[in-house]
Motif scaffolding. Structure first.
Motif, PDB file in Angstrom:
ATOM      1  N   SER A   1      26.383  -4.274   7.831  1.00 42.72           N
ATOM      2  CA  SER A   1      27.222  -3.334   7.093  1.00 42.72           C
ATOM      3  C   SER A   1      26.522  -2.879   5.826  1.00 42.72           C
ATOM      4  N   GLY A   2      26.967  -1.768   5.291  1.00 43.53           N
ATOM      5  CA  GLY A   2      26.394  -1.254   4.060  1.00 43.53           C
ATOM      6  C   GLY A   2      27.385  -0.405   3.307  1.00 43.53           C
ATOM      7  N   VAL A   3      27.261  -0.390   2.003  1.00 46.38           N
ATOM      8  CA  VAL A   3      28.072   0.465   1.136  1.00 46.38           C
ATOM      9  C   VAL A   3      27.165   1.536   0.558  1.00 46.38           C
TER      10      VAL A   3
ATOM     11  N   MET B   1      20.579   0.595  13.124  1.00 45.21           N
ATOM     12  CA  MET B   1      20.034   1.202  11.928  1.00 45.21           C
ATOM     13  C   MET B   1      20.167   0.248  10.758  1.00 45.21           C
ATOM     14  N   GLY B   2      19.066  -0.100  10.118  1.00 46.43           N
ATOM     15  CA  GLY B   2      19.110  -1.020   8.997  1.00 46.43           C
ATOM     16  C   GLY B   2      19.515  -0.337   7.718  1.00 46.43           C
ATOM     17  N   GLU B   3      19.821  -1.167   6.686  1.00 44.61           N
ATOM     18  CA  GLU B   3      20.259  -0.619   5.418  1.00 44.61           C
ATOM     19  C   GLU B   3      19.150   0.173   4.751  1.00 44.61           C
ATOM     20  N   SER B   4      17.897  -0.229   4.950  1.00 44.97           N
ATOM     21  CA  SER B   4      16.788   0.463   4.308  1.00 44.97           C
ATOM     22  C   SER B   4      16.694   1.904   4.768  1.00 44.97           C
TER      23      SER B   4
ATOM     24  N   ALA C   1      29.845   9.169   4.847  1.00 45.59           N
ATOM     25  CA  ALA C   1      30.342   7.794   4.889  1.00 45.59           C
ATOM     26  C   ALA C   1      30.157   7.106   3.545  1.00 45.59           C
ATOM     27  N   ASP C   2      31.234   6.548   3.003  1.00 41.66           N
ATOM     28  CA  ASP C   2      31.145   5.729   1.795  1.00 41.66           C
ATOM     29  C   ASP C   2      30.671   4.320   2.136  1.00 41.66           C
ATOM     30  N   ALA C   3      31.032   3.846   3.325  1.00 45.98           N
ATOM     31  CA  ALA C   3      30.586   2.543   3.810  1.00 45.98           C
ATOM     32  C   ALA C   3      30.591   2.580   5.334  1.00 45.98           C
ATOM     33  N   TRP C   4      29.818   1.686   5.942  1.00 49.26           N
ATOM     34  CA  TRP C   4      29.717   1.664   7.398  1.00 49.26           C
ATOM     35  C   TRP C   4      29.551   0.225   7.882  1.00 49.26           C
ATOM     36  N   VAL C   5      29.906   0.018   9.138  1.00 43.57           N
ATOM     37  CA  VAL C   5      29.780  -1.296   9.762  1.00 43.57           C
ATOM     38  C   VAL C   5      29.298  -1.101  11.195  1.00 43.57           C
ATOM     39  N   GLU C   6      28.152  -1.659  11.510  1.00 44.79           N
ATOM     40  CA  GLU C   6      27.748  -1.708  12.915  1.00 44.79           C
ATOM     41  C   GLU C   6      28.549  -2.821  13.578  1.00 44.79           C
ATOM     42  N   VAL C   7      29.181  -2.513  14.700  1.00 48.39           N
ATOM     43  CA  VAL C   7      30.049  -3.492  15.352  1.00 48.39           C
ATOM     44  C   VAL C   7      29.658  -3.676  16.812  1.00 48.39           C
ATOM     45  N   GLU C   8      29.879  -4.898  17.285  1.00 48.10           N
ATOM     46  CA  GLU C   8      29.887  -5.170  18.714  1.00 48.10           C
ATOM     47  C   GLU C   8      31.341  -5.194  19.155  1.00 48.10           C
TER      48      GLU C   8
END
Length: 228
Positions: A159-161, A1-4, A128-135
């Protein structure tokens, strides 16, 4: 999922130019950081679970965080976590190779993620205040008190805030997190059950006295889950 796809209209959302850079953590991790992680299941829903994050410099120790989190002390500069038992998070890590780590302050989401099967249609929670896509990569495994664990390194992909806030200290939120820890260990032979119930009662009292309506709702939800 992208930031947009995570854009919104509220005043406290950051602009695209202010978003955290891809492949970077949007916050500084210190000690055990309690987070929620979403992983895609075979039913195409995102399972939400608690996950304790350890910064690279941390060393292996007892799991004082949520039931699905612990540290792997490999010292390779990456954030680490541990899954305990045959959880959905563990299975989805193996199946998908990653997920979305999220920094959340909503006590109700913490309770539901810890004590129930909590599934959502989108990977990033509204809270979520912030998120991180992780491998993720499994780097170790073992057993403690008859429970199998697997250690993972988490590498950020994007990642996104979502919100910037002025931090405040509320004992109610902390009490909910500690109550979920005690509740998640009920019925596990390695822990003193009387002590766990005493801790649960104490933190519930703290939360109800110091927390807001959302904290009290979370504690009501916790009791509902224990009664199921």
């Amino acid at each position: 999922m992208g930031e947009s796809e995570r854009s919104g209209n509220s005043d406290d959302r950051r602009s695209t130019d202010d978003q955290a850079s891809p492949a970077d953590w949007p916050v500084e991790l210190r000690g055990i950081t309690e987070s929620l992680v979403t992983t895609l299941g075979p039913n195409d829903l995102w399972n939400v679970a608690a996950l304790g994050l350890h910064p690279p410099a941390e060393r292996d120790g007892e799991n004082d965080g949520q039931s699905d989190g612990e540290n792997d002390a490999r010292g390779d500069g990456r954030v680490t976590a541990r899954t305990w038992g045959n959880t959905r998070t563990r299975r989805n890590f193996h199946r998908q190779g990653g997920g979305y780590v999220q920094f959340v302050r909503d006590p109700v989401d913490f309770v539901d993620a810890t004590l129930s099967i909590f599934e959502v249609e989108e990977p990033v929670l509204d809270s979520a205040d912030a998120w991180v896509e992780v491998e993720v990569e499994r780097v170790d495994s073992g057993a403690a008190d008859d429970t199998e664990w697997e250690a993972w390194t988490l590498t950020p992909v994007e990642s996104g805030v979502e919100r910037e806030t002025v931090p405040t200290i509320n004992r109610g939120i902390g009490a909910v997190v500690e109550a979920t820890v005690a509740a998640s260990r009920l019925g596990v032979d390695a822990y003193d059950q009387s002590e766990l119930r005493e801790r649960l009662s104490y933190f519930e009292a703290v939360g109800r006295n110091c927390g807001d309506d959302r904290v009290r709702t979370a504690l009501d939800r916790l009791r509902d889950h224990l009664d199921e």
